[in-house]
Scaffold this motif. Sequence first.
Motif, PDB file in Angstrom:
ATOM      1  N   LEU A 163       3.595  10.921  -0.808  1.00  0.00           N
ATOM      2  CA  LEU A 163       4.568  10.444   0.177  1.00  0.00           C
ATOM      3  C   LEU A 163       4.037  10.448   1.612  1.00  0.00           C
ATOM      4  O   LEU A 163       4.355   9.528   2.372  1.00  0.00           O
ATOM      5  N   PRO A 164       3.203  11.435   2.011  1.00  0.00           N
ATOM      6  CA  PRO A 164       2.639  11.344   3.368  1.00  0.00           C
ATOM      7  C   PRO A 164       1.779  10.086   3.562  1.00  0.00           C
ATOM      8  O   PRO A 164       1.832   9.456   4.616  1.00  0.00           O
ATOM      9  N   ALA A 165       1.009   9.716   2.550  1.00  0.00           N
ATOM     10  CA  ALA A 165       0.190   8.499   2.649  1.00  0.00           C
ATOM     11  C   ALA A 165       1.079   7.259   2.664  1.00  0.00           C
ATOM     12  O   ALA A 165       0.789   6.292   3.376  1.00  0.00           O
ATOM     13  N   ALA A 166       2.167   7.286   1.890  1.00  0.00           N
ATOM     14  CA  ALA A 166       3.113   6.157   1.894  1.00  0.00           C
ATOM     15  C   ALA A 166       3.711   6.002   3.291  1.00  0.00           C
ATOM     16  O   ALA A 166       3.771   4.902   3.834  1.00  0.00           O
ATOM     17  N   ARG A 167       4.131   7.123   3.877  1.00  0.00           N
ATOM     18  CA  ARG A 167       4.713   7.090   5.222  1.00  0.00           C
ATOM     19  C   ARG A 167       3.709   6.513   6.221  1.00  0.00           C
ATOM     20  O   ARG A 167       4.054   5.654   7.027  1.00  0.00           O
ATOM     21  N   GLN A 168       2.475   6.964   6.146  1.00  0.00           N
ATOM     22  CA  GLN A 168       1.453   6.489   7.087  1.00  0.00           C
ATOM     23  C   GLN A 168       1.235   4.977   6.926  1.00  0.00           C
ATOM     24  O   GLN A 168       1.145   4.252   7.917  1.00  0.00           O
ATOM     25  N   GLU A 191       9.232  -5.907   8.386  1.00  0.00           N
ATOM     26  CA  GLU A 191       9.655  -4.829   9.289  1.00  0.00           C
ATOM     27  C   GLU A 191      10.936  -4.171   8.755  1.00  0.00           C
ATOM     28  O   GLU A 191      11.033  -2.938   8.705  1.00  0.00           O
ATOM     29  N   LYS A 192      11.904  -4.978   8.338  1.00  0.00           N
ATOM     30  CA  LYS A 192      13.167  -4.449   7.806  1.00  0.00           C
ATOM     31  C   LYS A 192      12.920  -3.612   6.557  1.00  0.00           C
ATOM     32  O   LYS A 192      13.463  -2.524   6.407  1.00  0.00           O
ATOM     33  N   PHE A 248      12.347   1.735   3.739  1.00  0.00           N
ATOM     34  CA  PHE A 248      11.525   2.664   2.943  1.00  0.00           C
ATOM     35  C   PHE A 248      11.342   3.986   3.687  1.00  0.00           C
ATOM     36  O   PHE A 248      11.432   5.062   3.083  1.00  0.00           O
ATOM     37  N   LEU A 249      11.070   3.906   4.989  1.00  0.00           N
ATOM     38  CA  LEU A 249      10.871   5.120   5.778  1.00  0.00           C
ATOM     39  C   LEU A 249      12.161   5.936   5.882  1.00  0.00           C
ATOM     40  O   LEU A 249      12.130   7.172   5.791  1.00  0.00           O
ATOM     41  N   LYS A 250      13.287   5.263   6.026  1.00  0.00           N
ATOM     42  CA  LYS A 250      14.575   5.978   6.086  1.00  0.00           C
ATOM     43  C   LYS A 250      14.842   6.702   4.761  1.00  0.00           C
ATOM     44  O   LYS A 250      15.358   7.815   4.754  1.00  0.00           O
ATOM     45  N   LYS A 251      14.495   6.050   3.648  1.00  0.00           N
ATOM     46  CA  LYS A 251      14.683   6.695   2.348  1.00  0.00           C
ATOM     47  C   LYS A 251      13.790   7.927   2.223  1.00  0.00           C
ATOM     48  O   LYS A 251      14.204   8.941   1.654  1.00  0.00           O
ATOM     49  N   LEU A 252      12.568   7.841   2.739  1.00  0.00           N
ATOM     50  CA  LEU A 252      11.683   9.007   2.720  1.00  0.00           C
ATOM     51  C   LEU A 252      12.273  10.143   3.536  1.00  0.00           C
ATOM     52  O   LEU A 252      12.181  11.302   3.150  1.00  0.00           O
ATOM     53  N   LEU A 311       0.849  -1.189   0.000  1.00  0.00           N
ATOM     54  CA  LEU A 311       0.000   0.000   0.000  1.00  0.00           C
ATOM     55  C   LEU A 311       0.886   1.242   0.000  1.00  0.00           C
ATOM     56  O   LEU A 311       0.650   2.194  -0.749  1.00  0.00           O
ATOM     57  N   GLY A 312       1.933   1.220   0.815  1.00  0.00           N
ATOM     58  CA  GLY A 312       2.880   2.329   0.822  1.00  0.00           C
ATOM     59  C   GLY A 312       3.534   2.516  -0.536  1.00  0.00           C
ATOM     60  O   GLY A 312       3.690   3.641  -1.017  1.00  0.00           O
ATOM     61  N   LYS A 313       3.909   1.410  -1.186  1.00  0.00           N
ATOM     62  CA  LYS A 313       4.520   1.485  -2.516  1.00  0.00           C
ATOM     63  C   LYS A 313       3.541   2.094  -3.533  1.00  0.00           C
ATOM     64  O   LYS A 313       3.941   2.878  -4.397  1.00  0.00           O
TER      65      LYS A 313
END
Length: 103
Positions: free
Chosen positions: A66-71, A89-90, A95-99, A56-58
């Motif tokens: 991007l805010p919806a991806a982060r959420q 989890e990894k 993905f979050l670190k890249k954001l 879903l984030g992808k």
Amino acid sequence: MLDSLEKMLAKGVDNSLLRFGLGKGYLDLGEFARAAEHFQRCVELDPKYSAAWKLLGKAHQGQGDLPAARQAWEQGLEAARAHGDKQAEKEMTVFLKKLDRHP
């Protein structure tokens, strides 16, 4: 394959696995909005489905939301941790670190 899944949905079959399959199919085709719609329904049906949260984030990322991806990834992390799904989890942590590096 998507046609047969869409036909099942049209006949009234609706479950997280079907929605995941539809979401994955549309994501693979680059149809991010349709993919997001199916993944969103998937996690509504099964909030613990960490793989669906991840994709879903992808799908949101593919649409530039991007805010919806982060959420989605943050919620997915909670689901993955609750189930001990270390791989998901990894991946979502990365993905979050890249954001964070590319806001």
